[in-house]
Scaffold this active site. Sequence first.
Site, short mmCIF file in Angstrom:
data_model
loop_
_atom_site.label_atom_id
_atom_site.label_comp_id
_atom_site.label_asym_id
_atom_site.label_seq_id
_atom_site.Cartn_x
_atom_site.Cartn_y
_atom_site.Cartn_z
N ARG A 107 14.23 11.35 10.10
CA ARG A 107 15.60 11.22 10.61
C ARG A 107 16.63 11.87 9.71
O ARG A 107 17.68 12.29 10.18
CB ARG A 107 15.97 9.74 10.70
CG ARG A 107 15.37 9.08 11.90
CD ARG A 107 15.50 7.57 11.74
NE ARG A 107 14.57 6.92 12.63
CZ ARG A 107 14.92 6.30 13.74
NH1 ARG A 107 16.19 6.20 14.06
NH2 ARG A 107 14.02 5.76 14.53
N LYS A 220 -2.00 2.44 8.60
CA LYS A 220 -2.14 0.99 8.65
C LYS A 220 -0.72 0.40 8.71
O LYS A 220 0.18 1.03 8.18
CB LYS A 220 -2.85 0.60 7.37
CG LYS A 220 -3.18 -0.84 7.23
CD LYS A 220 -3.71 -1.15 5.85
CE LYS A 220 -3.54 -2.62 5.63
NZ LYS A 220 -2.63 -2.97 4.58
N HIS A 250 -7.38 3.24 3.75
CA HIS A 250 -7.46 4.06 2.54
C HIS A 250 -8.57 3.61 1.59
O HIS A 250 -8.97 4.36 0.70
CB HIS A 250 -6.11 4.11 1.82
CG HIS A 250 -5.79 2.90 0.99
ND1 HIS A 250 -5.24 1.78 1.53
CD2 HIS A 250 -5.98 2.64 -0.32
CE1 HIS A 250 -5.10 0.88 0.56
NE2 HIS A 250 -5.53 1.37 -0.58
N LYS A 254 -11.90 5.90 -1.22
CA LYS A 254 -12.32 5.68 -2.61
C LYS A 254 -13.77 6.13 -2.78
O LYS A 254 -14.64 5.72 -2.01
CB LYS A 254 -12.17 4.20 -2.98
CG LYS A 254 -10.73 3.69 -2.92
CD LYS A 254 -10.65 2.22 -3.32
CE LYS A 254 -9.34 1.58 -2.93
NZ LYS A 254 -8.18 1.98 -3.70
N GLU A 288 -5.46 -8.34 -7.40
CA GLU A 288 -4.36 -7.44 -7.75
C GLU A 288 -3.48 -8.08 -8.82
O GLU A 288 -3.35 -9.30 -8.87
CB GLU A 288 -3.51 -7.13 -6.53
CG GLU A 288 -4.28 -6.46 -5.42
CD GLU A 288 -3.37 -5.95 -4.33
OE1 GLU A 288 -2.81 -4.86 -4.51
OE2 GLU A 288 -3.18 -6.65 -3.33
N ASP A 307 -3.13 -8.49 5.73
CA ASP A 307 -2.90 -7.29 4.93
C ASP A 307 -4.21 -6.70 4.39
O ASP A 307 -4.34 -5.48 4.27
CB ASP A 307 -1.97 -7.66 3.76
CG ASP A 307 -1.46 -6.45 2.99
OD1 ASP A 307 -1.21 -5.41 3.63
OD2 ASP A 307 -1.28 -6.54 1.76
N HIS A 312 -9.45 -3.66 4.79
CA HIS A 312 -10.08 -3.25 3.54
C HIS A 312 -11.33 -4.07 3.18
O HIS A 312 -12.38 -3.52 2.89
CB HIS A 312 -9.09 -3.35 2.37
CG HIS A 312 -7.81 -2.62 2.60
ND1 HIS A 312 -7.74 -1.46 3.33
CD2 HIS A 312 -6.54 -2.87 2.21
CE1 HIS A 312 -6.49 -1.03 3.35
NE2 HIS A 312 -5.74 -1.87 2.68
N LYS A 408 -2.57 -11.55 -4.66
CA LYS A 408 -1.54 -10.87 -5.45
C LYS A 408 -1.34 -11.65 -6.74
O LYS A 408 -1.55 -12.86 -6.78
CB LYS A 408 -0.22 -10.86 -4.69
CG LYS A 408 -0.27 -10.12 -3.35
CD LYS A 408 0.00 -8.66 -3.54
CE LYS A 408 0.01 -7.90 -2.24
NZ LYS A 408 -0.34 -6.50 -2.40
C1 BG6 Z 1 -2.54 -1.98 1.06
C2 BG6 Z 1 -1.87 -3.32 1.12
O1 BG6 Z 1 -3.09 -1.63 2.29
O2 BG6 Z 1 -3.56 -2.02 0.06
C3 BG6 Z 1 -1.28 -3.68 -0.22
O3 BG6 Z 1 -0.85 -3.29 2.10
C4 BG6 Z 1 -2.35 -3.63 -1.29
O4 BG6 Z 1 -0.70 -4.97 -0.18
C5 BG6 Z 1 -3.09 -2.30 -1.25
O5 BG6 Z 1 -1.71 -3.79 -2.54
C6 BG6 Z 1 -4.29 -2.33 -2.17
O6 BG6 Z 1 -4.82 -1.04 -2.27
P1 BG6 Z 1 -5.38 -0.47 -3.64
O7 BG6 Z 1 -5.92 0.86 -3.28
O8 BG6 Z 1 -4.22 -0.44 -4.59
O9 BG6 Z 1 -6.42 -1.44 -4.09
#
Ligand code: BG6
Length: 569
Positions: A107, A220, A250, A254, A288, A307, A312, A408
Amino acid sequence: MDADPQPNALVGKMIRRADKDREASAPSSLLKSAASHGDASTPAATIAAEAAATIAKSFPGRRPAPTTMVVFGAAGDLTKRLVAPALYNLVRGGKLPEGFALIGIDRNDETTEAWCGNLTNMIQAFARAGGGERQALDEKAWSWLIDRMHYMPGDFTQAETYGRLEKLLSEQSGRQGGTAHVLFYLAVADRFFGPVIEQLGRAGLTRQSDKAWRRVIVEKPFGHDFASAEALNTQILKVLSEDQIYRIDHFLGKETVQNILVLRFANGIFEPLWNRDHIDHVQITAAETVGVEARGRFYEKTGALRDMVPNHLFQLLAMIAMEPPISFDADAVRGKKTELLQAIHPISPENAVRGQYGAGVVLGKNVRDYRHEADVAPNSGTETYVALKLGIDNWRWAGVPFYLRTGKYLSARTTEIAVQFRQAPYALFRDTPVERLPPNILMLRIQPDEGLSLSFSAKRPGADIEIDGVEMNFAYRDYFAPLASVGYETLIYDCLIGDATLFQRADTVEAGWRAVQGLIDAWAGASAEDFPNYAAGSVGPATADRLLARDGRTWMPIRADHRHAERSA
Ligand code: BG6
């Protein structure tokens, strides 16, 4: 409409890459490693060198056809942090074709110069960080890309934007030697996925021909529950065929995640043990050390379960537990993954724990509790931690629990999979001082200390029979030169060559959501009474320990660096 499908792409790429790394770090790291354990001319070293040579011959290199990549959300965070750095790394690796072009749409009413300038600042900072090693920006690679970049201001919801895009794409096609391959990348908020794809369809931009494939990468989150994911699939499948849609997760970018299939299926020693006769249980952890950062608004309506789990963690689960596919063809692999996800028992609240962080100390820094984060309700019921016990209803896994957890602000950042084997019978040691036999654990370390280890028992030297737990360790860094990677390179490259193996199919996404839907509903109907229930910087709520304790088990310790980890009993 890929005229040149790529079976075995995953394996081919991985083998080529290992071989390239060996060239780069000559003498061969395999040879080096054999030498460090004895003589470099040992049969093991010779066999490894011969195998590398054979493999190198079988998989010639491959470059994508000239393509225009169109990024919706060109001024956004994702483009800056991941898409642009990944393209830069691909250029450095010589992976993009001469006829590549990048059109950015957003935008913001800015010029191509301003857009490129912003990305240049960012990429300079990225290059300096260098994934751990400080390095200078590769000016040649970056200018190669900049010369092919064009910015187009536009509102994603307006048909007029797509008319202008169409014109740009036809001009570009002239420079692509008569081909008109286009990859649309939706780096936009999820509410735009459906509308952008519909507009692309209406403007005729998704129509394919032999010389013009059209593919769309969808980011995502793909839906926020089963019904919305199914509705989104229905909406976009009216415009695109399944083989045009690349749903990103994603985690699949990896290397260590991709290696799970190679570990399981390219080695003779694991698969015969990979079942309920030999495996006691499996633990999957994604811990994390970040909190919700500036994402409070998104996270409040998402939470840790949505999430991380159906996407994942379930991708890790599928890689570790799926049946062997008949080939590495995209649909063979994705079919087996989907079957696995479809075999997950419905998860009841008794087999699930949710947590929310309170104030605490993370990596030496005081941090506030979740309810005081920006854009978070003061009485928020959103979970920042989840632990689950899953059962998989098939012949291989019936009766083997899979414990998953993610959170987290935990004590360390680590993503790993621990496969714990059944205990050896104790009878032989009954009349010795040995009190218990430690279990064998195969630990796959996904990040950050990439590698794997196998723990087993050994006799402590001495007159008595005393048993100690010891560990064999493989670390990626000891064998392979690190690849400059933000994790999106493989995914973008695969999409350019038409290999969808690492992307989610419609039924895979739906199977993931279906497995957690009962729990989402149950949690929506009953708020957690004990939030916040773990301190930031801890290993999570005590209730998560009880989830395993009632089965007579314990979680693996959460530690980032396993070289110093104590063995868990
Ligand atoms: C994302 C989540 O898809 O993956 C995040 O929305 C998370 O909350 C992240 O922190 C973790 O990915 P990675 O590659 O940092 O382990």
